[in-house]
Write an enzyme that holds these catalytic residues in place. Structure first.
Site, mmCIF file in Angstrom:
data_model
loop_
_atom_site.group_PDB
_atom_site.id
_atom_site.type_symbol
_atom_site.label_atom_id
_atom_site.label_comp_id
_atom_site.label_asym_id
_atom_site.label_seq_id
_atom_site.Cartn_x
_atom_site.Cartn_y
_atom_site.Cartn_z
ATOM 1 N N GLY A 54 0.712 -1.025 -0.080
ATOM 2 C CA GLY A 54 0.184 0.146 -0.005
ATOM 3 C C GLY A 54 0.878 1.442 0.028
ATOM 4 O O GLY A 54 0.461 2.293 0.401
ATOM 5 N N GLU B 110 15.714 -1.545 -5.022
ATOM 6 C CA GLU B 110 15.534 -1.792 -6.671
ATOM 7 C C GLU B 110 15.656 -0.629 -7.302
ATOM 8 O O GLU B 110 15.609 0.433 -6.933
ATOM 9 C CB GLU B 110 14.041 -2.256 -6.659
ATOM 10 C CG GLU B 110 13.803 -3.743 -6.270
ATOM 11 C CD GLU B 110 12.416 -4.100 -6.532
ATOM 12 O OE1 GLU B 110 12.108 -5.336 -6.518
ATOM 13 O OE2 GLU B 110 11.592 -2.947 -6.897
ATOM 14 N N LYS C 198 -5.417 0.632 -6.598
ATOM 15 C CA LYS C 198 -5.991 0.679 -7.936
ATOM 16 C C LYS C 198 -7.476 1.304 -7.813
ATOM 17 O O LYS C 198 -8.125 1.058 -6.860
ATOM 18 C CB LYS C 198 -6.071 -0.857 -8.344
ATOM 19 C CG LYS C 198 -4.744 -1.506 -8.470
ATOM 20 C CD LYS C 198 -4.826 -3.134 -8.555
ATOM 21 C CE LYS C 198 -3.671 -3.644 -8.524
ATOM 22 N NZ LYS C 198 -3.622 -5.228 -8.508
ATOM 23 N N GLU D 52 2.400 -10.008 -10.326
ATOM 24 C CA GLU D 52 2.344 -8.653 -10.835
ATOM 25 C C GLU D 52 3.639 -8.070 -11.258
ATOM 26 O O GLU D 52 4.528 -8.382 -10.758
ATOM 27 C CB GLU D 52 1.973 -7.738 -9.502
ATOM 28 C CG GLU D 52 0.327 -8.011 -8.887
ATOM 29 C CD GLU D 52 -0.104 -7.157 -8.105
ATOM 30 O OE1 GLU D 52 0.479 -6.067 -7.592
ATOM 31 O OE2 GLU D 52 -1.162 -7.360 -7.812
ATOM 32 N N GLU E 199 5.667 -8.608 -7.295
ATOM 33 C CA GLU E 199 5.218 -9.245 -6.179
ATOM 34 C C GLU E 199 4.044 -10.308 -6.629
ATOM 35 O O GLU E 199 3.708 -10.105 -7.791
ATOM 36 C CB GLU E 199 4.705 -8.571 -5.068
ATOM 37 C CG GLU E 199 3.026 -7.601 -5.452
ATOM 38 C CD GLU E 199 2.484 -6.868 -4.219
ATOM 39 O OE1 GLU E 199 3.000 -7.028 -3.195
ATOM 40 O OE2 GLU E 199 1.728 -6.189 -4.664
ATOM 41 N N ARG F 10 -3.965 -15.232 -3.550
ATOM 42 C CA ARG F 10 -5.470 -15.039 -3.270
ATOM 43 C C ARG F 10 -6.153 -14.522 -4.561
ATOM 44 O O ARG F 10 -5.644 -14.279 -5.584
ATOM 45 C CB ARG F 10 -5.572 -14.020 -2.317
ATOM 46 C CG ARG F 10 -4.974 -12.626 -2.566
ATOM 47 C CD ARG F 10 -5.391 -11.614 -1.359
ATOM 48 N NE ARG F 10 -4.799 -10.145 -1.672
ATOM 49 C CZ ARG F 10 -4.790 -9.391 -2.437
ATOM 50 N NH1 ARG F 10 -5.962 -9.733 -3.352
ATOM 51 N NH2 ARG F 10 -4.218 -8.223 -2.511
ATOM 52 N N VAL G 289 -9.437 -8.469 -6.308
ATOM 53 C CA VAL G 289 -10.588 -7.368 -6.286
ATOM 54 C C VAL G 289 -11.006 -7.358 -7.917
ATOM 55 O O VAL G 289 -12.187 -7.574 -8.189
ATOM 56 C CB VAL G 289 -10.355 -6.029 -6.051
ATOM 57 C CG1 VAL G 289 -11.488 -5.256 -6.207
ATOM 58 C CG2 VAL G 289 -9.979 -5.703 -4.462
#
Length: 449
Positions: A165, A201, A238, A276, A288, A292, A295
């Site tokens: 987040g 990174e 998002k 992702e 990442e 699961r 959304v």
């Protein structure tokens, strides 16, 4: 083993989504809820409902003991965690399975591995997924961090190993800032997630966020269901998602799809997952994996015709994947708008009573929501109250259908983000598909200016 009764360890639209899939399979559902959600639609429609605590999530939807007790009381033989809350909690998954209850999700060890961003990156690299240039693991010495940053090239980004987040993330553009920003990121991560581990990174200047939906049977068979473009974001959250991405070619999709499905096959992954990537100048970089349901899964369902929740339940029953890679067909285009109970421009939350509700309808229009007239949106949880998903033969036709559907959608009594979506669809950059993860915040800043 056939599942007879599923306890849904979640709330809101995703709880209702799981209930519907279960009922279409002839499976009973158990809703658990806080006192604030006693009148929620998923509670009203479920076959059984059990209150597990007060409004605070820590005392209800995150209370493992209360959820396991509810499952035993209700005689549930499976638990579906939805997304958020305990969906990526490996310990919870282990406890569920230790109680001889089927866990409708990935293997606990895979949840644990991919939940640690440093370990996830290491695992992804070993599985052949392309990585953003950066540290092999956690940063512990500032001298080594400076050497690595010089090697990668500035700007670099410092990220928290746990959580997400946008918390624990700092962009560093010069060597003299590095030590200070590493300490700041670590302190922020410690405060938010209880873990001050950070890694380094290369910072990509203007990338898109593109993710691939994957599915495995846990026995070494895995498929991908194409990509979703989730680049329209505000503060790493998002706002709108579409499938397929406007910038990928069929060759890109086939190449990356092959890489991700092979990785999941080699991993022995079970159930639904999303890998992702950041995409820039034709190159993909792993960021990442979410172990699961996402959304934005409905846009994938719209272009593939595969019910992902049904597939999750089938895999948990020990059944094989219902479709092979060769059988999958990608048809048309789909877009999802996340509709939140908030001011569309200040983004201030707007909980309260819904006085009028009318869902958009028509061909290829889907609304996932637990709203109804008279329902009071509680102030304790995420502000998303509905998802509007439309599909069409072309992206252009899909955009026109979405404009019409947003015009039809009526939610009164609270402020919503519908006006934001209506404005986004008018923007030439969105219409042309020429946008990145930075576009929305830059557009909002210009609008305010």
């Amino acid at each position: 083993m056939p599942i007879r009764r599923i306890l849904i360890a979640n709330r809101g639209e995703i709880a209702l989504r799981i209930h519907r899939a279960a009922h279409e399979m002839g499976i009973e559902t158990v809703a658990v809820h806080s006192t604030a959600d006693a009148e929620a639609m998923h509670v009203r429609l479920a076959d059984h409902a059990i209150c597990i605590g007060p409004p605070a999530a820590a005392q209800s939807y995150l209370d493992v003991a209360a959820i396991i007790s509810a499952a035993e009381i209700a005689g549930a033989d499976a638990i579906h965690p939805g997304y958020g809350f305990l969906s990526e909690n490996a310990k919870f998954a282990e406890i569920v399975e230790a109680h001889d209850i089927a866990w409708i999700g990935p293997k606990p060890e895979h949840i644990r591995t991919m939940g640690d961003k440093v370990e996830a990156k290491r695992t992804a690299g070993a599985l052949g997924l392309p990585l953003v240039p950066g540290s092999d693991g956690a940063i512990s010495e500032i001298v080594e961090a400076k050497r690595l940053a010089d090697e990668i090239g500035y700007p670099v980004i410092i990220k928290a190993a746990s959580g997400g987040g946008g918390r624990g993330m700092k962009v560093c553009s010069s060597p003299d800032q590095l030590e200070t920003l590493i300490k700041q990121a670590g302190n922020e991560a410690k405060s938010a997630f209880g873990d001050d581990t950070v890694y380094l990174e290369k910072y990509l200047g203007n990338p898109r966020h593109i993710e691939f939906q994957v599915f495995g049977d846990g026995e070494g068979n895995a498929i991908h269901l194409g990509e979703r473009d989730c680049s329209l974001q505000r503060r790493h959250q998002k706002v709108l998602e579409e499938a397929p991405s406007p910038v990928l070619t069929p060759e890109d999709r086939e190449r990356m799809g092959g890489i991700v499905s092979k990785a999941m096959s080699d991993m022995g992954y079970r159930g639904a997952g999303t890998i992702e990537f950041l995409w820039e100048d034709g190159e993909f970089y792993f960021i990442e994996m979410n172990t699961r349901l996402q959304v934005e899964h409905p846009v994938t369902e719209a272009i593939t015709g595969v019910d992902l929740v049904r597939e999750q339940i089938r895999i948990a029953e020990g059944k094989p994947l219902s479709v092979t890679q060769d059988e999958l067909e990608f048809t048309g285009h789909a877009i999802e708008c996340r509709i939140n109970a908030e001011d569309p421009w200040t983004f201030a939350p707007s909980p309260g009573k819904v006085t009028t509700y009318h869902a958009a309808g028509g061909m290829h229009v889907r609304v996932d929501s637990g709203l109804y007239a008279g329902y009071s949106i509680p102030p304790y949880y995420d502000s998303m109250i509905a998802k509007l998903i439309v599909s069409g033969r072309t992206r252009e036709g899909c955009i026109m259908r979405l404009k019409r559907a947003l015009e039809e959608m009526v939610i009164e009594g609270v402020k919503t983000s519908i006006p934001l979506h209506e404005e986004l669809l008018k923007q030439p950059d969105f219409i042309s598909g020429d946008y990145s993860i930075k576009w929305l915040e830059e557009w909002l800043a210009k609008r305010e200016g």
